[in-house]
Design an enzyme around this catalytic site. Structure first.
Site, short mmCIF file in Angstrom:
data_model
loop_
_atom_site.label_atom_id
_atom_site.label_comp_id
_atom_site.label_asym_id
_atom_site.label_seq_id
_atom_site.Cartn_x
_atom_site.Cartn_y
_atom_site.Cartn_z
N TYR A 177 14.70 31.02 8.27
CA TYR A 177 13.63 31.66 8.32
C TYR A 177 13.46 32.23 10.00
O TYR A 177 13.98 31.23 10.95
CB TYR A 177 12.26 30.99 8.04
CG TYR A 177 12.03 30.81 6.87
CD1 TYR A 177 11.68 31.93 6.00
CD2 TYR A 177 11.79 29.78 5.91
CE1 TYR A 177 11.19 32.00 4.75
CE2 TYR A 177 11.64 29.59 4.77
CZ TYR A 177 11.32 30.96 3.98
OH TYR A 177 10.84 30.75 2.77
N LYS B 187 0.93 -1.11 0.07
CA LYS B 187 0.12 0.06 0.04
C LYS B 187 0.90 1.19 0.03
O LYS B 187 1.98 1.28 0.19
CB LYS B 187 -0.94 -0.05 1.42
CG LYS B 187 -0.29 0.07 2.58
CD LYS B 187 -1.07 -0.38 3.76
CE LYS B 187 -0.45 -0.30 5.00
NZ LYS B 187 -1.31 -0.77 6.11
C1 LIG Z 1 -0.39 -1.86 6.92
C2 LIG Z 1 -1.01 -3.21 7.29
C3 LIG Z 1 -0.04 -4.38 7.46
C4 LIG Z 1 1.44 -4.11 7.45
O1 LIG Z 1 1.90 -3.54 8.45
P1 LIG Z 1 3.29 -3.49 8.94
O2 LIG Z 1 3.38 -3.09 10.08
O3 LIG Z 1 3.90 -2.49 8.08
O4 LIG Z 1 4.21 -4.80 8.60
C5 LIG Z 1 -0.83 -5.60 7.62
N1 LIG Z 1 -2.00 -5.86 7.83
C6 LIG Z 1 -2.96 -4.64 7.71
C7 LIG Z 1 -4.42 -4.67 8.01
C8 LIG Z 1 -2.33 -3.30 7.35
O5 LIG Z 1 -3.31 -2.32 7.29
#
Ligand SMILES: *Cc1c(COP(=O)(O)O)cnc(C)c1O
Length: 347
Positions: A244, A33
């Protein structure tokens, strides 16, 4: 071209997948993702496709794009958000999560026999998923549908905290609820892969461990180096301010370097100084992080030249510790890298 780049070390990434595989006998669903946690979904898919059982994304658009690259199962991790999306699920053989009644009740009569549904149970995170007492009923409703497969899933709230007793409570609850079913089961993200072998079940869902953001103590290697070339050098006097609001003031005469990267590239904003590395030596940023520029205090080091690389973080940086300097997490540092940073892949 602006010399600001994210280097991505693909052999370290492959190492990380090997480490995960040597830690579990479950199948691997690579969570890809958020553009593969900022590393580019297309490149990462190509690199690991043969090593994984399936992929997981958040949006339908990500899934459709990924479908051009792979025939492997692609899970939409929060399921569909619009009933019309079920048509795309059907047309592109996508898998989807069912975490709420509206998603279940609005499942249309379209043929979903090439899709796996993942029924999500809320075992304690109180975010997505059905309450334990609702589970059997929703299972019955789904098992009656003509699906390719029904998989049972949940998610741990504090898998990176090995000593948190709520992990075992969640694992036991999930295990007890689902033990009398033949369906495949999935609970573990990266943290649970390393911290709770009891949580592996049939399919594990690693994300951050693949991308080298955490779990270095288990053999995970950093995958990314964020770097930028010096485009400005200037001498300033003790008492001069930089940047800044004049918030940073030189305590002695020094050389200031500028690099073309800022928070719009995904480097975290801060008004405090952070460490960078130039030619193997450590220096501190001077002044607030700007949108497009970062200034660095080189002190009296005149060996550093225009065009030298500055590593904001590198292949020897523990991204978890580093992120804590910004009250952040490695997940955010990686996913914030913006589209204007060039990505270069090292074999
Ligand atoms: C993002 C996600 C993962 C992966 O999690 P990590 O901590 O990056 O390994 C696994 N399961 C779900 C449902 C997620 O949303």
């Amino acid at each position: 071209m602006r010399k600001t780049e994210l280097q991505i070390n693909l052999s370290n990434l492959e190492n990380n997948l090997k480490v995960i595989k040597s830690t579990t006998s479950a199948e691997i669903q690579a969570v890809i993702k958020a553009n593969a946690y900022g590393l580019d979904i297309n490149e990462i898919c190509e690199t690991i496709e043969n090593e994984v059982e399936s992929f997981a994304v958040i949006t339908v658009d990500e899934a459709l794009n990924l479908r051009k690259k792979t025939k492997k199962p692609i899970l939409i991790l929060q399921g569909v958000h619009e009933i019309a999306d079920y048509d795309k699920v059907k047309d592109f053989n996508l898998d989807f999560v069912i975490h709420s009644d509206w998603q279940l009740d609005s499942m249309p009569e379209v043929d979903l026999s090439n899709s796996r549904a993942w029924l999500k149970i809320n075992t304690g995170m109180n975010r997505l998923g059905f309450h334990p007492e609702e589970f059997i009923n929703r299972y019955q409703k789904l098992i009656d549908k003509n699906l390719k497969e029904l998989i049972l899933m949940s998610h741990l709230a504090s898998s990176s905290e090995k000593s948190d007793p709520r992990n075992m409570e969640q694992i036991k609850l999930f295990s007890n609820l689902t033990e009398n079913f033949d369906n495949k089961r999935s609970l573990a993200n990266s943290g649970a892969i390393f911290n709770f072998y009891e949580a592996h079940f049939d399919i594990v869902r690693p994300g951050i461990a693949i991308y080298g953001g955490k779990y270095f103590e288990h053999g995970i290697k950093p995958v990314t180096c964020l770097r930028s070339k010096i485009t400005m050098l200037k001498n300033i006097k003790a008492g001069d301010s930089v940047g800044y609001d004049g918030s940073w003031i030189a305590s002695s005469d020094c050389i200031i370097a500028g690099i073309p990267i800022g928070y719009a590239d995904g480097y975290p904003y801060s008004s405090k100084s952070a460490e960078v590395s130039i030619n193997g030596k450590k220096f501190k940023t001077a002044g607030k992080i700007n949108m497009d520029l970062i200034t660095i205090n080189l002190e009296q080091d005149s060996s550093i030249k225009i065009g030298d690389w500055v590593e904001l973080w590198g292949f020897d940086t523990n991204l978890t510790s580093f992120s804590q300097e910004f009250n952040s997490i490695s997940y955010q540092l990686l996913t914030n890298i913006s589209g204007r940073v060039n990505k270069n892949y090292l074999e």
